[in-house]
Design a protein around this motif. Structure first.
Motif: not given
Length: 246
Positions: A54-67, A106-121
């Protein structure tokens, strides 16, 4: 249920502990360079000890920002890592539930979108991405938010027992599992104390780890023992406690 052990980014920890477990969880970090630099040694160690990966992805990398542009870059980065993980035969990849500013609702919907995309990847690469609760950390989303978003986007959860305790004590463990146990696919198990001690063997701290059995009895996912030691008897004792509880 499969029992494994976290080894950080150290291949030599596989040599020290791998024989006692079904799989190892290997940590990637930005500071260690591209994963390909460790590929040959990692593959050899897993094969010689007959353990899954199993792999642990980089723990310092955030999933979402406002940019938006940064978010696209994060997706590209995770795509590269997950593609590599799939080629290595990893079955799961752990992703910290972090954003640049967790108090910005306001970042929570962005996090949801990012998480969904990463799960699909991950699915495309043949790797199950599991989102881990780190609400006790500066950039971590609260437990309840992680659970709700995971349900919303159909993301599997890595439930970290010690992190949940550090965020809200045994009550937080109880509440989260009561609401979201059905989404838990991967566990990180270690004990902790309220004063800040974490990643200790089960029974050495204050966590009521029997709550795992109350909600996850018969668990058929993966469990990573996340105790920071190479003392195999200590690791095996925590594994035995987990196995007995579940």
């Amino acid at each position: 249920m499969e029992l494994g052990v976290t080894v950080g980014g150290a291949v030599d920890r596989i040599e020290a502990t791998g024989d006692s477990f079904d799989f190892v969880e290997f940590g990637l970090a930005e500071s260690t360079g591209v994963p390909e630099e460790t590929e040959a040694d990692l593959r050899k160690a897993c094969e010689s000890h007959d353990v899954g990966l199993a792999i642990h992805l980089p723990f310092k990398q955030v999933v979402a920002t406002a940019v938006p542009e940064l978010n696209e870059g994060i997706l590209d980065y995770q795509r590269r890592l997950l593609s590599w993980a799939g080629e290595m035969g990893a079955t799961k990849a752990v992703l910290h539930a972090t954003v640049r500013n967790p108090s910005d609702t306001d970042l929570r919907p962005t996090f949801a979108d990012q998480l969904s995309a990463i799960v699909e990847v991950g699915r495309e690469a043949g790797v199950e991405v599991v989102v881990e609760n780190v609400g006790h950390q500066r950039r971590g989303l609260p437990l309840s938010v992680v659970g709700n978003i995971a349900h919303e986007v159909d993301a599997p959860i890595c439930f970290d027992l010690g992190h949940a305790y550090m965020e809200g004590g045994n009550d937080a463990v109880d509440r989260f599992l009561g609401n979201h146990a059905d989404r838990v696919s991967h566990l990180h198990v270690h004990d902790a104390r309220g004063r800040g001690d974490t990643h200790m063997p089960l029974g050495a701290g204050e966590i009521d780890y029997h709550l795992l059995g109350d909600y996850l009895g018969g668990f058929d996912g993966t469990v990573a023992i996340e105790v920071f030691t190479d003392d195999v008897p200590l690791l095996e004792d925590t594994a035995w406690r987990v196995q007995t509880t579940l």
